[in-house]
Design a protein around this motif. Structure first.
Motif, mmCIF file in Angstrom:
data_model
loop_
_atom_site.group_PDB
_atom_site.id
_atom_site.type_symbol
_atom_site.label_atom_id
_atom_site.label_comp_id
_atom_site.label_asym_id
_atom_site.label_seq_id
_atom_site.Cartn_x
_atom_site.Cartn_y
_atom_site.Cartn_z
ATOM 1 N N ALA A 4 0.478 -1.160 -0.323
ATOM 2 C CA ALA A 4 -0.274 -0.018 -0.105
ATOM 3 C C ALA A 4 0.727 1.284 -0.245
ATOM 4 C CB ALA A 4 -0.818 0.133 1.544
ATOM 5 N N THR A 5 1.200 1.333 -0.881
ATOM 6 C CA THR A 5 2.094 2.697 -1.210
ATOM 7 C C THR A 5 1.190 3.863 -1.459
ATOM 8 O OG1 THR A 5 2.496 2.522 -3.864
ATOM 9 C CG2 THR A 5 3.793 1.843 -2.368
ATOM 10 N N ARG A 6 1.650 5.400 -1.250
ATOM 11 C CA ARG A 6 1.468 6.526 -2.362
ATOM 12 C C ARG A 6 2.027 7.741 -2.396
ATOM 13 N NH1 ARG A 6 1.339 11.246 2.082
ATOM 14 N NH2 ARG A 6 3.342 10.695 3.812
ATOM 15 N N ALA A 7 1.776 8.056 -3.450
ATOM 16 C CA ALA A 7 2.283 8.975 -4.208
ATOM 17 C C ALA A 7 2.022 10.916 -4.191
ATOM 18 C CB ALA A 7 2.702 8.539 -5.304
ATOM 19 N N GLY A 8 3.341 11.604 -4.398
ATOM 20 C CA GLY A 8 2.654 12.337 -4.502
ATOM 21 C C GLY A 8 2.581 13.082 -6.163
ATOM 22 N N LEU A 9 1.484 14.035 -6.517
ATOM 23 C CA LEU A 9 1.167 14.985 -7.539
ATOM 24 C C LEU A 9 3.325 14.739 -9.055
ATOM 25 C CD1 LEU A 9 -1.151 17.092 -7.045
ATOM 26 C CD2 LEU A 9 -1.518 15.302 -8.222
ATOM 27 N N ALA A 10 2.335 14.777 -9.440
ATOM 28 C CA ALA A 10 4.104 15.270 -10.590
ATOM 29 C C ALA A 10 4.159 16.627 -10.092
ATOM 30 C CB ALA A 10 3.350 15.781 -12.074
ATOM 31 N N ALA A 11 5.266 16.640 -10.035
ATOM 32 C CA ALA A 11 6.298 17.845 -9.568
ATOM 33 C C ALA A 11 5.822 18.663 -10.146
ATOM 34 C CB ALA A 11 7.780 17.917 -9.991
ATOM 35 N N LEU A 12 6.212 20.206 -9.768
ATOM 36 C CA LEU A 12 5.510 21.666 -10.670
ATOM 37 C C LEU A 12 6.117 21.538 -11.984
ATOM 38 C CD1 LEU A 12 5.660 24.298 -7.556
ATOM 39 C CD2 LEU A 12 3.910 22.979 -8.257
ATOM 40 N N ASN A 41 -0.623 17.091 0.611
ATOM 41 C CA ASN A 41 0.126 18.140 -0.685
ATOM 42 C C ASN A 41 -0.631 19.239 -1.029
ATOM 43 O OD1 ASN A 41 0.338 17.078 -2.655
ATOM 44 N ND2 ASN A 41 1.569 15.571 -2.195
ATOM 45 N N THR A 42 0.085 20.152 -0.933
ATOM 46 C CA THR A 42 -0.480 21.423 -1.921
ATOM 47 C C THR A 42 0.607 21.683 -3.031
ATOM 48 O OG1 THR A 42 -0.204 23.010 -0.779
ATOM 49 C CG2 THR A 42 -2.641 21.668 -0.541
ATOM 50 N N GLU A 43 0.246 22.190 -4.541
ATOM 51 C CA GLU A 43 1.359 22.051 -5.623
ATOM 52 C C GLU A 43 1.111 23.490 -6.271
ATOM 53 O OE1 GLU A 43 2.890 19.161 -7.197
ATOM 54 O OE2 GLU A 43 3.544 18.338 -5.351
ATOM 55 N N ALA A 44 1.495 24.721 -5.832
ATOM 56 C CA ALA A 44 0.842 25.333 -7.315
ATOM 57 C C ALA A 44 2.256 26.439 -8.296
ATOM 58 C CB ALA A 44 0.426 26.680 -7.160
ATOM 59 N N ALA A 45 2.314 26.653 -9.362
ATOM 60 C CA ALA A 45 3.501 27.427 -10.003
ATOM 61 C C ALA A 45 2.966 28.414 -10.778
ATOM 62 C CB ALA A 45 4.067 26.311 -10.759
ATOM 63 N N VAL A 46 3.624 29.455 -11.429
ATOM 64 C CA VAL A 46 3.315 30.565 -12.124
ATOM 65 C C VAL A 46 3.776 31.093 -12.529
ATOM 66 C CG1 VAL A 46 2.391 33.018 -11.766
ATOM 67 C CG2 VAL A 46 1.189 31.516 -10.157
ATOM 68 N N GLU A 47 4.017 31.079 -14.129
ATOM 69 C CA GLU A 47 5.202 31.138 -15.387
ATOM 70 C C GLU A 47 4.505 32.778 -15.174
ATOM 71 O OE1 GLU A 47 7.388 29.700 -19.027
ATOM 72 O OE2 GLU A 47 5.930 29.294 -17.550
ATOM 73 N N ILE A 60 -1.742 23.753 -10.657
ATOM 74 C CA ILE A 60 -1.662 23.851 -9.629
ATOM 75 C C ILE A 60 -2.343 21.864 -9.468
ATOM 76 C CG2 ILE A 60 -2.665 26.004 -9.045
ATOM 77 C CD1 ILE A 60 -5.686 24.801 -8.948
ATOM 78 N N GLY A 61 -2.170 21.488 -7.932
ATOM 79 C CA GLY A 61 -2.328 20.660 -7.704
ATOM 80 C C GLY A 61 -2.561 20.075 -6.077
ATOM 81 N N ALA A 62 -3.525 19.477 -5.547
ATOM 82 C CA ALA A 62 -3.335 18.639 -4.356
ATOM 83 C C ALA A 62 -3.481 17.491 -4.025
ATOM 84 C CB ALA A 62 -5.085 19.811 -3.965
ATOM 85 N N TYR A 81 -2.976 25.585 -17.591
ATOM 86 C CA TYR A 81 -3.286 26.553 -17.988
ATOM 87 C C TYR A 81 -2.559 26.854 -18.298
ATOM 88 C CZ TYR A 81 -6.052 30.106 -20.569
ATOM 89 O OH TYR A 81 -6.531 30.891 -21.430
ATOM 90 N N GLY A 82 -2.322 27.754 -19.565
ATOM 91 C CA GLY A 82 -0.906 28.543 -19.845
ATOM 92 C C GLY A 82 -1.650 28.998 -21.746
ATOM 93 N N GLN A 83 -1.030 30.929 -21.924
ATOM 94 C CA GLN A 83 -1.026 31.314 -22.997
ATOM 95 C C GLN A 83 0.546 32.071 -22.679
ATOM 96 O OE1 GLN A 83 -4.844 33.414 -22.496
ATOM 97 N NE2 GLN A 83 -4.024 35.442 -21.964
ATOM 98 N N SER A 84 0.379 31.500 -24.927
ATOM 99 C CA SER A 84 1.598 32.898 -24.802
ATOM 100 C C SER A 84 1.150 33.376 -26.069
ATOM 101 C CB SER A 84 2.776 31.482 -25.706
ATOM 102 O OG SER A 84 3.125 30.810 -24.477
#
Length: 256
Positions: A4-12, A41-47, A60-62, A81-84
């Protein structure tokens, strides 16, 4: 409980190429559960970029985990979500839930469900539900651990129209086989690789294959640096979509 293992979300994600989601890799960056009850855990990134080129992106992830000493359950959520230069180039969401029911020290049954969408794969929606059995081939105290799993899932997809391709609805049953190898470099770092093979068994043709490699370095008790490399292959994708997606993910994760 060794299975019974648990994992984090993919990295930011700060660097990515054609991001894609399949059945999520529940093994990457995992640790043997030791805390009873809930954790997560919670994760977030903004570019942001401006000037000669403009770029705005948010990721973002949770994750919430539950462990009772034997069985494990978790729910994972992610949004990208992203736009260029005012042109959208990323829009995807997924939520995945899994329950791992320990049968013995080396064997467990698992049940999972997932919903997702990804505009840039013509995926209006995909709903997955399935289950299987997994076998731990190593003891928990070993530095290298391996797990084999086999199961089935049903997939129901709504494919968006993309000129000249019409909208479609697809459903089918897939096999779900995966092999996990995890190597603990030391108490603060680990390498993990998970290889999935998902052949179509009924209602669909072709197969899906997914390889996920991860590296984790713990910065302190709760903060880690994570790097993921993912290769996702669909032998028969919708019209106008590439067969293979790859992504390089790097960033930070905070656990509580």
């Amino acid at each position: 409980m060794s299975v019974a293992t648990r994992a984090g979300l993919a990295a930011l994600v700060f660097c990515s190429i054609h991001p894609a989601f399949a059945v999520v890799n529940i093994e990457n960056l995992s640790a043997q559960p030791t805390r009873l009850g809930w954790s997560g855990n919670t994760e977030a990134a903004v570019e942001l970029k401006s000037g000669n080129s403009e770029r705005e992106a948010v990721k973002i992830g949770a994750r919430a985990d539950w462990f009772d000493g034997e069985d494990t359950a978790f729910v994972v959520f992610g949004y990208d979500y992203g736009q260029s230069n005012d042109i959208k180039d990323a829009d995807s969401t997924f939520i995945h839930g899994r329950y791992i029911d320990a049968y013995s020290a080396n064997t467990a049954f698992e049940y999972f469900a997932q919903v997702e969408q990804n505009e840039f794969r013509r995926l209006s929606s995909r709903a997955i539900a399935g289950g299987g059995i997994r076998f731990a081939l190593s003891q928990p105290e070993q530095r290298m651990q391996q797990t084999l799993a086999a199961g089935l899932f049903h997939s129901d997809e709504q494919i968006e129209a993309l000129d000249p391709y019409p909208a479609e609805s697809e459903s089918g049953i897939f096999g779900n086989f995966y092999w996990v190898v995890k190597y603990e470099i030391n108490d603060r770092s680990a390498l993990v690789n998970t290889l999935y093979w998902q052949p179509a068994l009924h209602g669909r043709d072709g197969f899906r294959a997914l390889d996920l490699f991860s590296f984790r370095v713990q910065i302190d008790g709760r903060l880690s640096l994570k790097v993921n490399l993912t290769i996702d292959h669909d032998s028969l994708p919708p019209g106008g979509i590439e067969k293979t997606d790859s992504s390089l993910l790097t960033g930070l994760s905070y656990e509580f």
